[in-house]
Design a protein around this motif. Structure first.
Motif, PDB file in Angstrom:
ATOM      1  N   ASP A  68      10.406  -8.456 -31.788  1.00 49.92           N
ATOM      2  CA  ASP A  68      11.831  -8.415 -32.112  1.00 49.92           C
ATOM      3  C   ASP A  68      12.584  -8.285 -30.788  1.00 49.92           C
ATOM      4  N   THR A  69      13.073  -9.422 -30.269  1.00 45.34           N
ATOM      5  CA  THR A  69      13.702  -9.366 -28.937  1.00 45.34           C
ATOM      6  C   THR A  69      15.072  -8.695 -28.998  1.00 45.34           C
ATOM      7  N   GLY A  70      15.730  -8.757 -30.163  1.00 48.72           N
ATOM      8  CA  GLY A  70      17.028  -8.090 -30.318  1.00 48.72           C
ATOM      9  C   GLY A  70      16.898  -6.596 -30.076  1.00 48.72           C
TER      10      GLY A  70
ATOM     11  N   TYR B 259      17.497  -5.670 -26.449  1.00 50.22           N
ATOM     12  CA  TYR B 259      18.915  -5.613 -26.062  1.00 50.22           C
ATOM     13  C   TYR B 259      19.574  -4.381 -26.679  1.00 50.22           C
ATOM     14  N   ARG B 260      19.144  -4.052 -27.887  1.00 46.41           N
ATOM     15  CA  ARG B 260      19.700  -2.876 -28.569  1.00 46.41           C
ATOM     16  C   ARG B 260      19.333  -1.593 -27.811  1.00 46.41           C
ATOM     17  N   ALA B 261      18.079  -1.527 -27.330  1.00 43.48           N
ATOM     18  CA  ALA B 261      17.649  -0.325 -26.606  1.00 43.48           C
ATOM     19  C   ALA B 261      18.463  -0.166 -25.325  1.00 43.48           C
TER      20      ALA B 261
ATOM     21  N   ALA C  77      27.572  -3.381 -29.020  1.00 46.83           N
ATOM     22  CA  ALA C  77      27.285  -3.116 -27.606  1.00 46.83           C
ATOM     23  C   ALA C  77      26.091  -3.955 -27.133  1.00 46.83           C
ATOM     24  N   SER C  78      25.114  -4.186 -28.034  1.00 49.37           N
ATOM     25  CA  SER C  78      23.935  -4.963 -27.624  1.00 49.37           C
ATOM     26  C   SER C  78      24.338  -6.408 -27.338  1.00 49.37           C
ATOM     27  N   SER C  79      25.276  -6.916 -28.123  1.00 48.60           N
ATOM     28  CA  SER C  79      25.766  -8.276 -27.875  1.00 48.60           C
ATOM     29  C   SER C  79      26.479  -8.329 -26.520  1.00 48.60           C
TER      30      SER C  79
ATOM     31  N   VAL D 294      20.558  -8.495 -16.979  1.00 47.13           N
ATOM     32  CA  VAL D 294      19.940  -7.824 -18.138  1.00 47.13           C
ATOM     33  C   VAL D 294      19.015  -8.824 -18.834  1.00 47.13           C
ATOM     34  N   ARG D 295      19.515 -10.025 -19.037  1.00 40.92           N
ATOM     35  CA  ARG D 295      18.728 -11.043 -19.750  1.00 40.92           C
ATOM     36  C   ARG D 295      17.433 -11.339 -18.997  1.00 40.92           C
ATOM     37  N   MET D 296      17.526 -11.590 -17.699  1.00 40.74           N
ATOM     38  CA  MET D 296      16.331 -11.993 -16.968  1.00 40.74           C
ATOM     39  C   MET D 296      15.276 -10.897 -16.992  1.00 40.74           C
TER      40      MET D 296
ATOM     41  N   GLY E  26      15.226 -14.001 -32.237  1.00 38.92           N
ATOM     42  CA  GLY E  26      16.312 -13.679 -31.319  1.00 38.92           C
ATOM     43  C   GLY E  26      17.419 -14.700 -31.390  1.00 38.92           C
ATOM     44  N   ARG E  27      18.028 -14.987 -30.226  1.00 37.21           N
ATOM     45  CA  ARG E  27      19.128 -15.948 -30.170  1.00 37.21           C
ATOM     46  C   ARG E  27      18.774 -17.157 -29.316  1.00 37.21           C
ATOM     47  N   ASP E  28      17.862 -16.928 -28.343  1.00 37.18           N
ATOM     48  CA  ASP E  28      17.602 -17.955 -27.332  1.00 37.18           C
ATOM     49  C   ASP E  28      16.109 -18.239 -27.172  1.00 37.18           C
ATOM     50  N   ILE E  29      15.333 -17.912 -28.189  1.00 35.37           N
ATOM     51  CA  ILE E  29      13.874 -18.058 -28.025  1.00 35.37           C
ATOM     52  C   ILE E  29      13.497 -19.541 -27.891  1.00 35.37           C
TER      53      ILE E  29
ATOM     54  N   CYS F  98      32.593 -11.406 -34.986  1.00 30.93           N
ATOM     55  CA  CYS F  98      32.952 -11.167 -33.586  1.00 30.93           C
ATOM     56  C   CYS F  98      31.691 -11.266 -32.712  1.00 30.93           C
ATOM     57  N   ARG F  99      30.596 -10.728 -33.226  1.00 35.33           N
ATOM     58  CA  ARG F  99      29.331 -10.759 -32.483  1.00 35.33           C
ATOM     59  C   ARG F  99      28.834 -12.209 -32.370  1.00 35.33           C
ATOM     60  N   ASP F 100      28.922 -12.962 -33.472  1.00 34.34           N
ATOM     61  CA  ASP F 100      28.530 -14.391 -33.448  1.00 34.34           C
ATOM     62  C   ASP F 100      29.291 -15.116 -32.348  1.00 34.34           C
TER      63      ASP F 100
ATOM     64  N   GLN G  27      30.764 -13.953 -29.717  1.00 31.57           N
ATOM     65  CA  GLN G  27      30.360 -13.541 -28.368  1.00 31.57           C
ATOM     66  C   GLN G  27      28.987 -14.115 -28.019  1.00 31.57           C
ATOM     67  N   ASP G  28      28.039 -14.070 -28.988  1.00 34.60           N
ATOM     68  CA  ASP G  28      26.682 -14.564 -28.717  1.00 34.60           C
ATOM     69  C   ASP G  28      26.657 -16.088 -28.516  1.00 34.60           C
ATOM     70  N   MET G  29      27.574 -16.791 -29.224  1.00 30.66           N
ATOM     71  CA  MET G  29      27.574 -18.261 -29.128  1.00 30.66           C
ATOM     72  C   MET G  29      28.296 -18.764 -27.892  1.00 30.66           C
ATOM     73  N   ASN G  30      29.170 -17.930 -27.366  1.00 28.06           N
ATOM     74  CA  ASN G  30      30.028 -18.427 -26.282  1.00 28.06           C
ATOM     75  C   ASN G  30      29.726 -17.820 -24.921  1.00 28.06           C
ATOM     76  N   ARG G  31      28.667 -17.049 -24.799  1.00 29.97           N
ATOM     77  CA  ARG G  31      28.359 -16.493 -23.475  1.00 29.97           C
ATOM     78  C   ARG G  31      27.807 -17.622 -22.597  1.00 29.97           C
ATOM     79  N   ALA G  32      27.882 -17.387 -21.271  1.00 29.63           N
ATOM     80  CA  ALA G  32      27.510 -18.455 -20.337  1.00 29.63           C
ATOM     81  C   ALA G  32      25.997 -18.679 -20.300  1.00 29.63           C
TER      82      ALA G  32
HETATM   83  O1   DC Z   1      18.978  -9.673 -33.598  1.00 32.78           O
HETATM   84  P1   DC Z   1      19.813  -8.383 -33.295  1.00 32.78           P
HETATM   85  O2   DC Z   1      20.995  -8.231 -34.189  1.00 32.78           O
HETATM   86  O3   DC Z   1      18.930  -7.188 -33.274  1.00 32.78           O
HETATM   87  O4   DC Z   1      20.347  -8.608 -31.782  1.00 32.78           O
HETATM   88  C1   DC Z   1      21.269  -7.745 -31.165  1.00 32.78           C
HETATM   89  C2   DC Z   1      22.032  -8.463 -30.069  1.00 32.78           C
HETATM   90  O5   DC Z   1      21.165  -8.736 -28.977  1.00 32.78           O
HETATM   91  C3   DC Z   1      22.640  -9.808 -30.448  1.00 32.78           C
HETATM   92  O6   DC Z   1      23.979  -9.694 -30.940  1.00 32.78           O
HETATM   93  C4   DC Z   1      22.615 -10.606 -29.191  1.00 32.78           C
HETATM   94  C5   DC Z   1      21.488 -10.011 -28.383  1.00 32.78           C
HETATM   95  N1   DC Z   1      20.280 -10.844 -28.353  1.00 32.78           N
HETATM   96  C6   DC Z   1      20.233 -11.857 -27.436  1.00 32.78           C
HETATM   97  O7   DC Z   1      21.205 -12.087 -26.719  1.00 32.78           O
HETATM   98  N2   DC Z   1      19.106 -12.607 -27.308  1.00 32.78           N
HETATM   99  C7   DC Z   1      18.044 -12.382 -28.091  1.00 32.78           C
HETATM  100  N3   DC Z   1      16.944 -13.133 -27.915  1.00 32.78           N
HETATM  101  C8   DC Z   1      18.094 -11.368 -29.059  1.00 32.78           C
HETATM  102  C9   DC Z   1      19.223 -10.619 -29.185  1.00 32.78           C
END
Ligand code: DC
Length: 335
Positions: A146-148, A151-153, A210-212, A220-222, A241-244, A291-293, A295-300
């Motif tokens: 669970d990669t999310g 980010y949550r941690a 906050a995790s988003s 953080v991502r790298m 996740g979002r970018d697997i 709001c989270r969608d 932010q997650d869809m529009n980050r660089a």
């Molecule tokens: O899947 P989740 O709701 O537990 O993820 C929390 C946040 O972490 C999500 O809003 C964006 C970020 N995330 C990410 O950027 N890339 C991932 N692979 C997983 C999560």
């Protein structure tokens, strides 16, 4: 006497498909074990309960296994079992180390024979990723990552230390001093911060947004992506996740992108939080998810996006079983 095992799957329950699959399976078993037909003493088949059109044993007789005893039986209906699957056992009068043969979708039954594989599941919050990923991991006996949760941690640490989730430099400093680990207990992922199990705390609502936010930052991502690739490189696993499929594992063997309407997704999260006894306002939660969608869809860096080669599944009107079944069938078709 030795026993050789084999299994295969069919795309649909027809006499023709059963005959084709059985003959292909037996041919492969013969060639990989250098067998002669008269060395096969007995051939026993079982098929899953969704197969009705033909006896695999009859198909074997027609494929030229004329002198051995043949038998077919039906398996019980097992929850989460591989659908449309034919298994066989050959009792052979020969002294050799057997090469067991798993073809088509049945390759998934024996990862030890067919090699490591990864399943990537991406999608927005509440699309059903984690529920489905957990089920697949259990059914295929592979790891769920669970990669999310990572980010949550990181977000939990940021909130607890009073750091601004937008302040990348401060977060990098903070994360340098803390040990973020993912460990497994009875196949269940536990997320640890400096040895403290934070698996429950990271699910709380303030941590979600906050995790988003922390996940926007390249450093953080790298840091986290490196850990994710390292785990996925070592063993078969399903990652959500979002970018697997687009960034972490662009060469993943199987890729899925789950989605669902905002109302359905908000309802799922609402029910989940309510079940844990949290006080939640449905309208506010729906807003936060959107709001989270956004932010997650529009980050660089590595935004939430469907990979070109991912299979899109809208789970709005589907049960968990239906989604799992759709994924398994799609995986079988691809093999
Ligand atoms: O899947 P989740 O709701 O537990 O993820 C929390 C946040 O972490 C999500 O809003 C964006 C970020 N995330 C990410 O950027 N890339 C991932 N692979 C997983 C999560």
């Amino acid at each position: 006497m030795i026993v050789i095992r084999g299994a295969t799957t069919i795309p649909c329950d027809t006499k023709e498909e059963i005959r084709k699959a059985v003959s292909e399976l037996l041919e492969q078993i013969e060639s990989r074990n250098s067998l002669k037909r008269d060395e096969v003493v007995s051939l026993v088949f079982s098929s899953t309960s969704d197969i009705h059109s033909y006896y695999p044993a009859k198909a074997a007789r027609e494929a030229g296994f004329l002198s051995c005893s043949l038998f077919s039986a039906q398996e019980p209906d097992i929850d989460g079992g591989l659908p449309l699957c034919i298994r066989c056992m050959l009792f052979v009068e020969k002294n050799l180390t057997p090469s067991h043969v798993y073809l088509r979708g049945a390759k998934l039954l024996r990862k030890d024979l067919s090699g490591k594989f990864n399943i990537a599941i991406d999608g927005p919050a509440g699309s059903g990723k984690s529920t489905v990923a957990k089920r697949l991991a259990k059914d295929y006996n592979i790891l769920y990552l669970d990669t999310g949760a990572m980010y949550r941690a990181c977000a939990l640490e940021v909130l607890e230390k009073g750091v601004d989730p937008n302040d990348e430099a401060a977060i990098v400093d903070l994360m340098r001093d803390v040990k973020l680990d993912v460990v497994y207990e009875n196949g269940v992922q536990k997320t640890m911060l400096d040895g403290r199990d934070v698996s429950e705390e990271i699910r709380k609502n303030p941590v979600s947004m906050a995790s988003s936010t922390v996940s926007k930052h390249a450093s953080v991502r790298m840091h986290l992506v490196e850990k994710q690739r390292e785990i996925a490189g070592r063993m078969s696993c399903v990652l959500d996740g979002r970018d697997i499929g687009t960034f972490v594992l662009p060469d993943a063997d199987f890729k899925f992108f789950l989605t669902a309407s905002p109302d359905v997704r908000a309802r799922r999260r609402y029910d989940e939080l309510k079940a844990k006894g949290a006080e939640v306002d449905f309208g506010k939660l729906r807003e936060e998810i959107l709001c989270r969608d956004e932010q997650d869809m529009n980050r660089a860096i590595a935004p939430l996006k469907q990979a070109e080669d991912a299979v899109l599944i809208d789970t709005s009107d589907m049960t968990v079983d239906e989604v799992v079944e759709t994924i398994k069938r799609s995986m079988q078709e691809k093999i």
